[in-house]
Design a protein around this motif. Structure first.
Motif, PDB file in Angstrom:
ATOM      1  N   TRP A   1     -25.344  16.367  27.501  1.00  0.00           N
ATOM      2  CA  TRP A   1     -26.586  15.599  27.347  1.00  0.00           C
ATOM      3  C   TRP A   1     -27.202  15.328  28.712  1.00  0.00           C
ATOM      4  CZ3 TRP A   1     -29.379  14.079  23.080  1.00  0.00           C
ATOM      5  CH2 TRP A   1     -30.366  13.095  23.299  1.00  0.00           C
TER       6      TRP A   1
ATOM      7  N   SER B   1     -21.960  30.118  22.602  1.00  0.00           N
ATOM      8  CA  SER B   1     -22.558  29.350  21.505  1.00  0.00           C
ATOM      9  C   SER B   1     -21.719  29.514  20.241  1.00  0.00           C
ATOM     10  CB  SER B   1     -23.997  29.816  21.244  1.00  0.00           C
ATOM     11  OG  SER B   1     -23.981  31.144  20.713  1.00  0.00           O
TER      12      SER B   1
ATOM     13  N   PHE C   1     -26.732  22.904  13.242  1.00  0.00           N
ATOM     14  CA  PHE C   1     -26.340  22.065  14.372  1.00  0.00           C
ATOM     15  C   PHE C   1     -24.823  22.008  14.561  1.00  0.00           C
ATOM     16  CE2 PHE C   1     -30.591  20.267  13.469  1.00  0.00           C
ATOM     17  CZ  PHE C   1     -31.153  20.414  14.731  1.00  0.00           C
ATOM     18  N   ASP C   2     -24.076  22.839  13.842  1.00  0.00           N
ATOM     19  CA  ASP C   2     -22.621  22.884  14.032  1.00  0.00           C
ATOM     20  C   ASP C   2     -22.288  23.284  15.469  1.00  0.00           C
ATOM     21  OD1 ASP C   2     -21.954  22.145  11.501  1.00  0.00           O
ATOM     22  OD2 ASP C   2     -21.436  24.155  10.793  1.00  0.00           O
ATOM     23  N   CYS C   3     -21.249  22.638  16.017  1.00  0.00           N
ATOM     24  CA  CYS C   3     -20.742  22.982  17.337  1.00  0.00           C
ATOM     25  C   CYS C   3     -19.232  23.119  17.237  1.00  0.00           C
ATOM     26  CB  CYS C   3     -21.107  21.901  18.366  1.00  0.00           C
ATOM     27  SG  CYS C   3     -22.884  21.609  18.514  1.00  0.00           S
TER      28      CYS C   3
ATOM     29  N   LEU D   1     -21.995  24.965  21.808  1.00  0.00           N
ATOM     30  CA  LEU D   1     -23.081  24.399  21.020  1.00  0.00           C
ATOM     31  C   LEU D   1     -23.784  25.483  20.223  1.00  0.00           C
ATOM     32  CD1 LEU D   1     -24.709  22.135  23.776  1.00  0.00           C
ATOM     33  CD2 LEU D   1     -22.911  21.503  22.144  1.00  0.00           C
ATOM     34  N   SER D   2     -24.396  25.103  19.127  1.00  0.00           N
ATOM     35  CA  SER D   2     -25.195  26.070  18.385  1.00  0.00           C
ATOM     36  C   SER D   2     -26.510  26.303  19.128  1.00  0.00           C
ATOM     37  CB  SER D   2     -25.498  25.546  16.983  1.00  0.00           C
ATOM     38  OG  SER D   2     -26.412  24.449  17.039  1.00  0.00           O
TER      39      SER D   2
ATOM     40  N   GLU E   1     -29.414  26.215  17.988  1.00  0.00           N
ATOM     41  CA  GLU E   1     -30.383  25.205  17.567  1.00  0.00           C
ATOM     42  C   GLU E   1     -30.143  23.876  18.285  1.00  0.00           C
ATOM     43  OE1 GLU E   1     -33.791  24.011  15.733  1.00  0.00           O
ATOM     44  OE2 GLU E   1     -32.882  26.014  15.690  1.00  0.00           O
ATOM     45  N   THR E   2     -28.871  23.543  18.514  1.00  0.00           N
ATOM     46  CA  THR E   2     -28.559  22.328  19.263  1.00  0.00           C
ATOM     47  C   THR E   2     -29.066  22.439  20.700  1.00  0.00           C
ATOM     48  OG1 THR E   2     -26.597  21.897  17.920  1.00  0.00           O
ATOM     49  CG2 THR E   2     -26.698  20.828  20.076  1.00  0.00           C
TER      50      THR E   2
ATOM     51  N   TYR F   1     -32.739  22.024  20.758  1.00  0.00           N
ATOM     52  CA  TYR F   1     -33.070  20.610  20.559  1.00  0.00           C
ATOM     53  C   TYR F   1     -32.922  19.830  21.855  1.00  0.00           C
ATOM     54  CZ  TYR F   1     -32.573  15.742  19.157  1.00  0.00           C
ATOM     55  OH  TYR F   1     -32.715  14.380  19.061  1.00  0.00           O
ATOM     56  N   LEU F   2     -31.818  20.042  22.567  1.00  0.00           N
ATOM     57  CA  LEU F   2     -31.580  19.309  23.808  1.00  0.00           C
ATOM     58  C   LEU F   2     -32.661  19.590  24.846  1.00  0.00           C
ATOM     59  CD1 LEU F   2     -27.714  19.728  24.235  1.00  0.00           C
ATOM     60  CD2 LEU F   2     -28.940  17.582  23.881  1.00  0.00           C
TER      61      LEU F   2
END
Length: 258
Positions: free
Chosen positions: A167, A189, A196-198, A214-215, A217-218, A221-222
């Motif tokens: 983050w 990934s 959003f699965d990681c 991370l996926s 998509e995640t 998003y970040l």
């Protein structure tokens, strides 16, 4: 593109085609051999125009990378690297400096790089100097490093899954970009049932510095959360021990709007 831009783009393609760093040098064979001996064992392949190559010297058993420019080649096939000529670049987790040196020597970029250990800074600074590439390297923590609105381009390759605070790391990467700046990101990934699965990957490669796959998509998003609202996946492929696990090596591009 203009004729000059076309020429530069073609030159980048030629220099990247073998996935190793070719260095034009006026150093003698004896100087280059002494240099390669002094800095062995090598993780990556540097080939000098005088015929000397790091392939002839002891190779490191710690994550060897004989195709050190493969990531830049893949990016260049989809995002013309020649447009970064003369730009200010940050190389996060520069490893043996091959990407930094390439960008500085052949695109005239002003390149800074950070790594976690002083020994890496000292060694890579010496390599860059020998190669005639003006780069600045120093020790910093990629989780917390920030230089507000300083860089046109940030290389974030093979690092994200090694960071325990993704983050903060992504927030600081986005803060360090100038408006209109771009990020070239390559990471491990994971694609699960939910977008959003990681996957916690501490088991991978003995786990000492492996945290989250991370996926895509995640990751999108970040980066969007911290201002890089333009972004896309540019490549994805399975490698080695990751095959069949749902994990891939994924390459993504992001831009902070001007």
């Amino acid at each position: 593109m203009t004729d000059l831009a076309d020429t530069l783009a073609d030159e980048m393609t030629a220099r990247l085609k073998d996935d190793v760093l070719f260095i034009e040098t006026d150093r003698s064979v004896e100087e280059a051999e002494a240099f390669c001996t002094r800095h062995a064992p090598w993780r990556s392949v540097y080939r000098f125009s005088n015929g000397v190559t790091t392939e002839s010297f002891p190779r490191s058993e710690h994550v060897p990378n004989p195709r050190c420019l493969a990531k830049l080649r893949r990016f260049h096939a989809r995002i013309d690297l020649s447009r970064f000529a003369g730009k200010r670049v940050l190389d996060l987790g520069f490893n043996e400096g091959y990407q930094s040196i390439f960008m500085a020597k052949y695109l005239g970029c002003q390149v800074d790089g950070i790594e976690a250990y002083q020994v890496a800074v000292d060694r890579t600074s010496a390599i860059a100097e020998f190669c005639g590439a003006p780069c600045n390297f120093w020790v910093a923590d990629a989780n917390s490093f920030v230089a507000p609105e300083t860089y046109d381009v940030i290389l974030h390759c093979g690092l994200l899954y090694h960071l325990h605070d993704v983050w903060s790391a992504v927030k600081n990467t986005c803060r360090s970009l100038k408006p209109g700046g771009e990020v070239l990101l390559e990471t491990t990934s994971y694609e699960g049932a939910d977008k959003f699965d990681c996957k916690f990957m501490n088991w991978h490669a003995k786990g000492n510095h492996n945290y989250w796959a991370l996926s895509p998509e995640t990751i999108r998003y970040l980066f969007a959360e911290f201002g890089c609202t333009e972004g896309r996946e540019v490549d994805s492929f399975e490698v080695g021990a990751l095959a069949g696990t749902g994990m891939k090596r994924t390459m993504m591009w992001f831009r902070k709007p001007a």
